[in-house]
Structures are given as structure tokens and as C-alpha cells.
Design a protein around this motif. Structure first.
Motif, PDB file in Angstrom:
ATOM      1  N   ILE A 132       8.270 -80.282  52.386  1.00 52.08           N
ATOM      2  CA  ILE A 132       7.394 -80.184  53.554  1.00 52.08           C
ATOM      3  C   ILE A 132       6.213 -79.255  53.287  1.00 52.08           C
ATOM      4  CG2 ILE A 132       7.254 -79.365  55.947  1.00 52.08           C
ATOM      5  CD1 ILE A 132      10.199 -80.263  56.218  1.00 52.08           C
ATOM      6  N   SER A 133       6.476 -78.156  52.596  1.00 53.74           N
ATOM      7  CA  SER A 133       5.436 -77.143  52.379  1.00 53.74           C
ATOM      8  C   SER A 133       4.417 -77.549  51.329  1.00 53.74           C
ATOM      9  CB  SER A 133       6.087 -75.829  51.943  1.00 53.74           C
ATOM     10  OG  SER A 133       6.639 -75.957  50.643  1.00 53.74           O
ATOM     11  N   GLU A 134       4.712 -78.549  50.493  1.00 49.72           N
ATOM     12  CA  GLU A 134       3.822 -78.979  49.400  1.00 49.72           C
ATOM     13  C   GLU A 134       3.590 -77.858  48.382  1.00 49.72           C
ATOM     14  OE1 GLU A 134       0.859 -82.330  50.951  1.00 49.72           O
ATOM     15  OE2 GLU A 134       0.515 -80.420  51.950  1.00 49.72           O
ATOM     16  N   PHE A 235      23.302 -70.157  62.441  1.00 47.70           N
ATOM     17  CA  PHE A 235      21.950 -69.941  62.958  1.00 47.70           C
ATOM     18  C   PHE A 235      20.919 -70.032  61.838  1.00 47.70           C
ATOM     19  CE2 PHE A 235      18.488 -66.938  63.981  1.00 47.70           C
ATOM     20  CZ  PHE A 235      18.014 -67.522  65.141  1.00 47.70           C
ATOM     21  N   GLY A 236      21.251 -69.458  60.682  1.00 49.64           N
ATOM     22  CA  GLY A 236      20.313 -69.476  59.562  1.00 49.64           C
ATOM     23  C   GLY A 236      19.990 -70.881  59.093  1.00 49.64           C
ATOM     24  N   ILE A 237      20.994 -71.771  59.050  1.00 48.63           N
ATOM     25  CA  ILE A 237      20.736 -73.139  58.617  1.00 48.63           C
ATOM     26  C   ILE A 237      19.967 -73.905  59.698  1.00 48.63           C
ATOM     27  CG2 ILE A 237      21.766 -75.289  57.816  1.00 48.63           C
ATOM     28  CD1 ILE A 237      24.121 -73.711  56.793  1.00 48.63           C
ATOM     29  N   LEU A 238      20.284 -73.652  60.956  1.00 44.76           N
ATOM     30  CA  LEU A 238      19.553 -74.319  62.031  1.00 44.76           C
ATOM     31  C   LEU A 238      18.060 -73.979  61.986  1.00 44.76           C
ATOM     32  CD1 LEU A 238      22.021 -73.927  65.041  1.00 44.76           C
ATOM     33  CD2 LEU A 238      21.372 -76.042  63.890  1.00 44.76           C
ATOM     34  N   LEU A 239      17.734 -72.800  61.480  1.00 45.89           N
ATOM     35  CA  LEU A 239      16.333 -72.424  61.362  1.00 45.89           C
ATOM     36  C   LEU A 239      15.589 -73.297  60.358  1.00 45.89           C
ATOM     37  CD1 LEU A 239      16.347 -68.511  61.484  1.00 45.89           C
ATOM     38  CD2 LEU A 239      15.639 -70.114  63.244  1.00 45.89           C
ATOM     39  N   ALA A 244      10.078 -78.529  59.768  1.00 52.36           N
ATOM     40  CA  ALA A 244       9.959 -79.889  60.307  1.00 52.36           C
ATOM     41  C   ALA A 244       9.176 -79.887  61.612  1.00 52.36           C
ATOM     42  CB  ALA A 244      11.349 -80.482  60.519  1.00 52.36           C
ATOM     43  N   VAL A 245       9.528 -78.978  62.504  1.00 55.25           N
ATOM     44  CA  VAL A 245       8.819 -78.899  63.776  1.00 55.25           C
ATOM     45  C   VAL A 245       7.387 -78.425  63.566  1.00 55.25           C
ATOM     46  CG1 VAL A 245       8.802 -77.817  66.062  1.00 55.25           C
ATOM     47  CG2 VAL A 245      10.969 -78.493  65.025  1.00 55.25           C
ATOM     48  N   ALA A 246       7.177 -77.564  62.564  1.00 54.62           N
ATOM     49  CA  ALA A 246       5.828 -77.116  62.249  1.00 54.62           C
ATOM     50  C   ALA A 246       4.948 -78.290  61.833  1.00 54.62           C
ATOM     51  CB  ALA A 246       5.861 -76.071  61.133  1.00 54.62           C
ATOM     52  N   VAL A 263       7.652 -86.506  54.645  1.00 49.38           N
ATOM     53  CA  VAL A 263       8.570 -87.266  55.492  1.00 49.38           C
ATOM     54  C   VAL A 263       9.991 -87.189  54.931  1.00 49.38           C
ATOM     55  CG1 VAL A 263       9.147 -89.549  56.376  1.00 49.38           C
ATOM     56  CG2 VAL A 263       6.755 -88.823  56.281  1.00 49.38           C
ATOM     57  N   VAL A 264      10.099 -87.290  53.591  1.00 51.76           N
ATOM     58  CA  VAL A 264      11.411 -87.139  52.950  1.00 51.76           C
ATOM     59  C   VAL A 264      11.973 -85.750  53.234  1.00 51.76           C
ATOM     60  CG1 VAL A 264      12.634 -87.080  50.742  1.00 51.76           C
ATOM     61  CG2 VAL A 264      10.875 -88.813  51.145  1.00 51.76           C
ATOM     62  N   GLY A 265      11.110 -84.741  53.166  1.00 50.27           N
ATOM     63  CA  GLY A 265      11.542 -83.379  53.461  1.00 50.27           C
ATOM     64  C   GLY A 265      12.024 -83.229  54.888  1.00 50.27           C
TER      65      GLY A 265
END
Length: 291
Positions: A132-134, A235-239, A244-246, A263-265
Motif C-alpha cells: 500500500i505504501s509503495e 489491537f495491534g493487528i487490527l491497526l 487501507a483506510v488511508a 489493491v493487493v495490499g
């Protein structure tokens, strides 16, 4: 618990905080370049404190020395976490800064994990964050080591925030601890924030108020409430939903498009979060990890 009362699931509280903070980050992207990281963070945290204090009206007596130490350290961590991350944005692309920062809670999750499936989820989330971050598209020699250090510092503070938020929620009722911590955070960032006060306009102040609600007040409140019923490793994994939301917030607010690799990310991150929420049995209570 009164009969008929509705209890919002802790993972849903975390997700609400993630959505809020990432749309707040999109707003911050228009503010930081104009008044700097210090001014942006000061407006964000100070407004949060001014709003929450009269609502929470925290009790100042009857707390132990341990409780006060916890809330003070929590406040310092809040201030440094936001200040260092905003500072890294002046030296790094946003995707790289987010990736480096996310290593903090990711490492914490791995350390606290006790199940093999959690490690699978961490690996999937980590791979998704990178895509996602490229980060792979940015040459290493173009990166600023000052920015990397600031982003890594934000990651360490983020991991500390996860632990201290749960402990603060255990030591103080309702949102009392968060209100007091925001006062401490305001004091921490005050010198750096006031340095740019001569640049502030009415529009900057209004944006700062929006940041306070979206990036601090709402997500911190939801997360603090969630951590009373949710283990720190879960909680850490849910973060991992943060990137994705960003990406979605960037598309909606800033008109940023998604590439196929991103999109794969997104899929990897969502799958990791689904694994975490699915492995806990409904009757299995969450718990706050303690040292």
C-alpha cells in the motif's frame, strides 16, 4: 450491565477510530505544509483537551501515584508520537513514513502473540502495508535519515501508546485519563507549536479544530474504550487497517488513485484483520496486557 443495553464490539470501536484518524490525516495533509508539524499538532491536541475536559470533568483526587505516573507518561507519549510523525512528513513521502511508523505496533504484536495464526496475520498485514505504501518505488538514496529517524520514533511511541492507553483506561474511569493525558500532551508540544503561531489564520484554526475531532478526540476515545476489553496484541493487528483506510481517504478527499499492487495490499490487510477477529471465540473476553 442493565438488561437491553447495547455493547458495541471492541473491534468495531477500533475500526471507527481508524476511519476517523485517516480522514483526519487527509485534512492534516493540507495544514502541515502551511504552519509546520509543531503548529498542526498543537492545534490538534489543544483543541482536543479543551473539548474533552469540560465533558469528562476528570476527578483529580483519590488516584494512586502509579495512576498519575501512568497518565503523565501516556500524555508525553501522545505528544511525541504525533509530533515526530508530523515531523517525518517534512522529509519523507507519506507512504514511506506510514510504513516505518507501522513497524512499531507490528513488532509489538509479534512479541505479544501466542498463536501461530497471529504470526500469519502479522506477516499478511506487514506485506499489505508495504504494498500500500509503495515503499519499493522510492530509491533508498533519496530517503532522508532524519525523516526515517522521526518516523521510527513515532513507531516506538505508537507501540507505547497501545500499552499505555489500556493501562490508563484501567486506572481512570470513563475518559478521565484521556482528558488528563491531553493536557500533558499540550504542554509537551507547546514550545514547538507556538513558534509558528504568527502564521496561523482563521482557516488554520478551523482546520486544527477538525483535526482535534477526527485525529485525536474521537479515535483516542474509541481506542481507549476498546482496550478495556481487547488484548494489546489483537489491537495491534487490527491497526493494520490504518493504511487501507488511508488509501480510501486519499481517494475520496485528495483524489489519489490506487495502483494494482496497492489493491493487493488492501486485500492482504483486510484478510489479516478478518483473521484476528475470527480466531477469538465470542465467549472469549478481551483483556488488557500488563507487564
Amino acid at each position: 450491565m442493565p438488561r437491553g443495553s447495547v455493547v458495541v464490539p471492541a473491534p468495531l470501536l477500533v475500526f471507527g477510530g481508524v476511519v476517523s484518524v485517516q480522514f483526519g490525516a487527509a485534512l492534516a495533509a493540507t495544514l502541515v505544509p502551511e504552519i509546520g508539524a509543531g503548529g498542526s499538532v498543537l492545534l490538534r491536541i489543544a483543541f482536543s483537551a479543551l473539548i474533552l475536559l469540560p465533558l469528562a470533568r476528570p476527578r483529580l483526587v483519590g488516584h494512586s501515584r502509579r495512576a498519575w505516573l501512568t497518565v503523565v507518561v501516556f500524555g508525553v507519549v501522545l505528544g511525541l508520537m504525533n509530533w515526530s510523525f508530523y515531523g517525518s512528513l517534512a522529509h519523507l513521502p507519506l507512504g514511506v513514513a506510514v510504513t516505518v511508523e507501522f513497524l512499531g505496533p507490528l513488532v509489538l504484536t509479534t512479541v505479544l502473540s501466542r498463536r501461530a495464526l497471529d504470526y500469519v496475520a502479522v506477516a499478511a498485514a506487514g506485506g499489505g502495508v508495504l504494498l500500500i505504501s509503495e515503499v519499493f518505488t522510492v530509491p533508498l538514496d533519496e530517503l532522508s535519515w532524519i525523516g526515517l529517524t522521526l518516523a521510527a520514533t513515532a513507531g516506538v511511541m505508537w507501540a507505547a501508546y497501545i500499552l499505555l492507553s489500556g493501562r490508563t483506561g484501567a486506572e481512570f474511569p470513563k475518559l478521565d485519563g484521556l482528558a488528563l493525558a491531553l493536557v500533558v500532551s499540550t504542554i509537551v508540544v507547546l514550545p514547538a507549536g507556538l513558534a509558528s503561531s504568527d502564521l496561523w489564520t482563521r482557516e488554520h484554526v478551523v482546520k486544527g479544530l477538525g483535526l482535534a475531532v477526527l485525529s485525536s478526540l474521537l479515535p483516542y476515545s474509541l481506542e481507549l474504550l476498546a482496550l478495556r476489553r481487547l488484548a494489546a496484541n489483537v489491537f495491534g493487528i487490527l491497526l493494520s487497517l490504518e493504511p487501507a483506510v488511508a488509501a480510501v481517504a486519499g481517494f475520496v478527499v485528495l483524489d489519489q488513485t490506487l495502483h494494482p499492487a496497492q489493491v493487493v495490499g488492501l486485500v492482504l490487510v483486510v484478510v489479516a484483520s478478518a483473521i484476528v477477529m475470527g480466531v477469538r471465540r465470542p465467549e472469549e473476553p478481551g483483556q488488557i496486557e500488563s507487564a
